[in-house]
Write a protein that holds these residues in place. Structure first.
Motif, mmCIF file in Angstrom:
data_model
loop_
_atom_site.group_PDB
_atom_site.id
_atom_site.type_symbol
_atom_site.label_atom_id
_atom_site.label_comp_id
_atom_site.label_asym_id
_atom_site.label_seq_id
_atom_site.Cartn_x
_atom_site.Cartn_y
_atom_site.Cartn_z
ATOM 1 N N LEU A 168 12.692 -26.387 -62.251
ATOM 2 C CA LEU A 168 12.435 -25.996 -63.409
ATOM 3 C C LEU A 168 12.109 -24.608 -63.558
ATOM 4 O O LEU A 168 11.576 -24.015 -62.431
ATOM 5 C CB LEU A 168 11.175 -26.804 -63.867
ATOM 6 N N GLU A 169 12.822 -23.707 -64.265
ATOM 7 C CA GLU A 169 12.412 -22.329 -64.442
ATOM 8 C C GLU A 169 12.280 -22.142 -66.138
ATOM 9 O O GLU A 169 12.840 -22.718 -66.797
ATOM 10 C CB GLU A 169 13.757 -21.636 -64.015
ATOM 11 N N LEU A 170 11.453 -21.127 -66.206
ATOM 12 C CA LEU A 170 11.126 -20.385 -67.594
ATOM 13 C C LEU A 170 11.722 -19.055 -67.659
ATOM 14 O O LEU A 170 11.397 -18.269 -66.652
ATOM 15 C CB LEU A 170 9.813 -20.680 -67.828
ATOM 16 N N TYR A 171 12.423 -18.630 -68.556
ATOM 17 C CA TYR A 171 13.035 -17.262 -68.609
ATOM 18 C C TYR A 171 12.469 -16.943 -70.063
ATOM 19 O O TYR A 171 12.239 -17.559 -71.033
ATOM 20 C CB TYR A 171 14.526 -17.257 -68.680
ATOM 21 N N ARG A 172 12.326 -15.572 -70.092
ATOM 22 C CA ARG A 172 12.049 -14.715 -71.451
ATOM 23 C C ARG A 172 13.172 -13.815 -71.678
ATOM 24 O O ARG A 172 13.554 -12.945 -70.702
ATOM 25 C CB ARG A 172 10.705 -14.184 -71.262
ATOM 26 N N ASP A 173 13.637 -13.683 -72.868
ATOM 27 C CA ASP A 173 14.605 -12.681 -73.313
ATOM 28 C C ASP A 173 14.132 -11.098 -73.026
ATOM 29 O O ASP A 173 13.027 -11.024 -73.490
ATOM 30 C CB ASP A 173 15.203 -12.933 -74.667
ATOM 31 N N LYS A 174 14.783 -10.244 -72.312
ATOM 32 C CA LYS A 174 14.462 -9.019 -72.309
ATOM 33 C C LYS A 174 14.489 -8.231 -73.578
ATOM 34 O O LYS A 174 13.612 -7.069 -73.545
ATOM 35 C CB LYS A 174 15.287 -8.303 -71.257
ATOM 36 N N ILE A 175 15.189 -8.457 -74.510
ATOM 37 C CA ILE A 175 15.306 -7.559 -75.663
ATOM 38 C C ILE A 175 14.532 -8.588 -76.821
ATOM 39 O O ILE A 175 13.571 -7.700 -77.314
ATOM 40 C CB ILE A 175 16.795 -7.459 -76.200
ATOM 41 N N ASN A 176 14.866 -9.865 -77.081
ATOM 42 C CA ASN A 176 14.044 -10.314 -78.038
ATOM 43 C C ASN A 176 12.894 -11.259 -77.280
ATOM 44 O O ASN A 176 13.283 -12.368 -76.894
ATOM 45 C CB ASN A 176 14.825 -11.391 -78.720
ATOM 46 N N THR A 177 11.890 -10.721 -77.177
ATOM 47 C CA THR A 177 10.846 -11.242 -76.078
ATOM 48 C C THR A 177 9.832 -12.269 -76.843
ATOM 49 O O THR A 177 9.181 -13.028 -76.306
ATOM 50 C CB THR A 177 9.651 -10.104 -75.940
#
Length: 98
Positions: free
Chosen positions: A38-47
């Motif tokens: 399981l991983e969670l990512y966050r968009d670098k441009i649209n945070t």
């Protein structure tokens, strides 16, 4: 094994609530029978946009999770926080290079 990718967008003022809910439940989700990763990512441009990547042994394992009290509790707290309709894909990993 297959990969589940979920894209979620949140109102800016709801991000902290989402992250708190994720942190409170991430180990329970990861330790759910059949969940391998399981991983969670966050968009670098649209945070305000986040992605979860989870690996499951079988589709039946994911479906058991989706019908579980754990999922229903997590989703009940997450759903009101969205600013866009979430999108989800179940994909087959064909290749991985490290």
């Amino acid at each position: 094994m297959f990969v589940r990718i979920v894209k979620m967008g949140f109102h800016e003022n709801n991000i902290e609530a989402f992250l708190n809910n994720f942190n409170d439940n991430k180990l329970k989700i990861r330790n759910f029978k059949g969940c391998l990763f399981l991983e969670l990512y966050r968009d670098k441009i649209n945070t305000t946009t986040f992605f979860t990547y989870s690996y499951w042994e079988t589709e039946a394992d994911l479906e058991r999770y989706r019908q579980s009290k754990l999922f229903k509790d997590v989703w009940a707290k997450t759903k009101p926080l969205f600013n866009i309709k979430p999108e989800a894909w179940s994909v087959e990993k064909l290749e991985s290079l490290e």
